[in-house]
Design an enzyme around this catalytic site. Structure first.
Site, mmCIF file in Angstrom:
data_model
loop_
_atom_site.group_PDB
_atom_site.id
_atom_site.type_symbol
_atom_site.label_atom_id
_atom_site.label_comp_id
_atom_site.label_asym_id
_atom_site.label_seq_id
_atom_site.Cartn_x
_atom_site.Cartn_y
_atom_site.Cartn_z
ATOM 1 N N GLY A 105 -8.339 14.229 20.610
ATOM 2 C CA GLY A 105 -9.318 15.316 20.707
ATOM 3 C C GLY A 105 -8.666 16.625 21.093
ATOM 4 N N GLY B 28 -12.217 13.516 17.311
ATOM 5 C CA GLY B 28 -10.793 13.876 17.306
ATOM 6 C C GLY B 28 -10.208 13.821 15.910
ATOM 7 C CE LYS C 76 -25.092 0.866 22.943
ATOM 8 N NZ LYS C 76 -25.258 0.273 21.605
ATOM 9 C CB ALA D 103 -12.183 13.759 31.557
ATOM 10 C CE1 TYR E 37 -19.905 15.042 27.510
ATOM 11 C CE2 TYR E 37 -20.900 16.791 28.827
ATOM 12 C CZ TYR E 37 -19.768 16.180 28.289
ATOM 13 O OH TYR E 37 -18.523 16.704 28.550
ATOM 14 C CE1 TYR F 51 -16.113 -1.071 37.561
ATOM 15 C CE2 TYR F 51 -14.055 -2.291 37.701
ATOM 16 C CZ TYR F 51 -15.318 -2.137 37.170
ATOM 17 O OH TYR F 51 -15.795 -3.045 36.263
HETATM 18 P P1 NAD Z 1 -13.262 16.272 21.889
HETATM 19 O O1 NAD Z 1 -14.533 15.862 21.250
HETATM 20 O O2 NAD Z 1 -12.352 17.183 21.159
HETATM 21 O O3 NAD Z 1 -12.407 15.007 22.317
HETATM 22 C C1 NAD Z 1 -12.971 13.761 22.631
HETATM 23 C C2 NAD Z 1 -12.085 12.687 22.047
HETATM 24 O O4 NAD Z 1 -12.638 11.398 22.383
HETATM 25 C C3 NAD Z 1 -12.013 12.751 20.516
HETATM 26 O O5 NAD Z 1 -10.696 12.587 20.083
HETATM 27 C C4 NAD Z 1 -12.883 11.576 20.083
HETATM 28 O O6 NAD Z 1 -12.525 11.060 18.813
HETATM 29 C C5 NAD Z 1 -12.655 10.590 21.214
HETATM 30 N N1 NAD Z 1 -13.726 9.602 21.337
HETATM 31 C C6 NAD Z 1 -15.066 9.837 21.350
HETATM 32 N N2 NAD Z 1 -15.725 8.682 21.480
HETATM 33 C C7 NAD Z 1 -14.797 7.702 21.559
HETATM 34 C C8 NAD Z 1 -14.849 6.291 21.697
HETATM 35 N N3 NAD Z 1 -16.020 5.637 21.786
HETATM 36 N N4 NAD Z 1 -13.695 5.590 21.716
HETATM 37 C C9 NAD Z 1 -12.494 6.216 21.621
HETATM 38 N N5 NAD Z 1 -12.379 7.560 21.486
HETATM 39 C C10 NAD Z 1 -13.517 8.283 21.464
HETATM 40 O O7 NAD Z 1 -13.676 16.907 23.311
HETATM 41 P P2 NAD Z 1 -12.778 17.614 24.414
HETATM 42 O O8 NAD Z 1 -13.311 18.970 24.615
HETATM 43 O O9 NAD Z 1 -11.344 17.426 24.140
HETATM 44 O O10 NAD Z 1 -13.199 16.757 25.702
HETATM 45 C C11 NAD Z 1 -12.372 15.737 26.238
HETATM 46 C C12 NAD Z 1 -12.987 15.207 27.525
HETATM 47 O O11 NAD Z 1 -13.140 16.275 28.481
HETATM 48 C C13 NAD Z 1 -14.375 14.598 27.340
HETATM 49 O O12 NAD Z 1 -14.487 13.449 28.148
HETATM 50 C C14 NAD Z 1 -15.315 15.674 27.837
HETATM 51 O O13 NAD Z 1 -16.496 15.135 28.334
HETATM 52 C C15 NAD Z 1 -14.467 16.325 28.935
HETATM 53 N N6 NAD Z 1 -14.899 17.718 29.149
HETATM 54 C C16 NAD Z 1 -14.568 18.701 28.268
HETATM 55 C C17 NAD Z 1 -15.008 20.010 28.486
HETATM 56 C C18 NAD Z 1 -14.663 21.122 27.562
HETATM 57 O O14 NAD Z 1 -15.136 22.252 27.784
HETATM 58 N N7 NAD Z 1 -13.848 20.960 26.548
HETATM 59 C C19 NAD Z 1 -15.805 20.299 29.609
HETATM 60 C C20 NAD Z 1 -16.138 19.253 30.466
HETATM 61 C C21 NAD Z 1 -15.677 17.972 30.240
#
Ligand code: NAD
Ligand code: UDP
Length: 312
Positions: free
Chosen positions: A11, A37, A90, A113, A144, A158
């Protein structure tokens, strides 16, 4: 050499994190189901013999050996996480449990995260880690927000019950290169619209605020948190406390891109938080961390990326 698992490693944030962890001399396993991603994000890393990709859904059990786990797997853009809300819950909850079970088996340390969304539409400003939040349990964002809140509860239990080493990070709005043009979040939307000469879509009156963090600052903070003393579980806010109105962000992006696009106002999505700004005093003291890249500088880097990324 540490063996580090990054779930969601393909991602936006995950791919930057994998790159940095490799540069620091670690063996990195990127586990991703490529839901949001892209293989493209991690393609340059595949030349490194200490990098491995596993295509896997975190809602299924994970079997591998590692020393540390960064649990990032979860769609993060409202457009994507609301597309299939059940799948989002999920992923957030069952994904966290599977990561924690893996940690129980291997003794790995887990950095989870989490998000500023656990504060919902906040009634306290700025948001300190002690604030318990204002989330609409039944609203369209709850898949979410509540998924992430429940995941935090799993993580801390945990730790208490199974003695797993854990770290909880609450990430505030983060942007930068490697975001998808169709990510749907505000900075990528505005930059892509400005570069294509399309109208910039401001939702509501544009008076709502956000605080935007450049991805390199976040990645530095994540690694500092993972390496902090085991007794420090967090949660800790990681975000840039500079706060901007969305309308001002739109005008800033028009200026930086030199675009002549117009701004149009669209309906505000339900439960859209009115304001958001992190209180980062905890991160400053414990991690000696604070953001170094301001919005203008970060936007310029991101605009340069999108100039090459988008198809006109
Ligand atoms: P993104 O959507 O680019 O990345 C998420 C990644 O998780 C992707 O590669 C996706 O394919 C993978 N993914 C989703 N569901 C999955 C599953 N069931 N099994 C395996 N892989 C799975 O988003 P991001 O902005 O890079 O966010 C990454 C993390 O950071 C997330 O957990 C998000 O909640 C957290 N976050 C991001 C932000 C932000 O502003 N970017 C803010 C708060 C929290
Ligand atoms: N937003 C907007 N136009 C867009 C996309 C988003 O005005 O094209 C607004 C959105 O309503 C919210 C803010 O920008 O008030 C941040 O939205 P984003 O989806 O980036 O993140 P989040 O709401 O999860 O903080």
């Amino acid at each position: 050499m540490k063996k580090i698992l990054v779930t969601g490693g393909a991602g936006f944030i995950g791919s930057h994190l994998c790159e940095q962890l490799l540069e620091l001399g670690n063996y990195v396993i990127c586990l991703d189901n490529f839901y949001t991603g892209r293989e493209k994000n991690i393609r340059p890393l595949t030349k490194n013999r200490y990098f491995r990709i596993i295509e896997h859904d975190v809602t299924n059990k994970i079997h591998l050996d590692c020393d540390e786990i960064y649990n990032l797997a979860c769609p993060a853009s409202p457009v994507h996480y609301q597309n299939d809300p059940i799948r989002t819950i999920k992923t957030a909850v069952f994904g966290a449990v599977n990561v924690l079970e893996l940690a129980k088996k291997t003794g790995a340390k887990v950095l989870h995260a989490s998000t500023s969304e656990v504060y919902g539409d906040p009634q306290i400003h700025p948001q300190h880690e002690n604030y318990r939040g204002n989330v609409n349990i039944l609203g369209p964002r709850s898949c979410y927000d509540e998924g992430k809140r429940c995941a935090e509860t799993f993580v801390i239990n945990y730790h208490r019950q199974e003695k797993i080493k854990v770290k909880i990070v609450r990430i505030f709005n983060t942007y930068g290169p490697k975001m998808r043009a169709d990510d749907g979040r505000v900075i990528s939307n505005f930059i892509v619209q400005a570069l294509k000469g399309e109208e910039l879509t401001v939702y509501g009156d544009g008076m709502q605020t956000r605080s935007f963090q450049y991805v390199d600052d976040l990645v530095r903070g994540l690694i500092l948190m993972m390496n902090s003393d085991d007794s420090f579980t967090g949660p800790v806010n990681l975000g840039n406390p500079e706060e901007f109105r969305i309308i001002d962000l739109a005008n800033k992006i028009l200026k930086i891109t030199g675009s002549r696009s117009k701004i149009v106002f669209k309906p505000l999505p339900e439960d859209d938080p009115r304001q958001r700004r992190p209180d980062i005093s905890l991160a400053k003291v414990v991690l000696e961390w604070e953001p170094e890249i301001n919005l203008d500088e970060g936007l310029r880097k991101t605009v340069n990326y999108f100039k090459k990324e988008i198809v006109y």
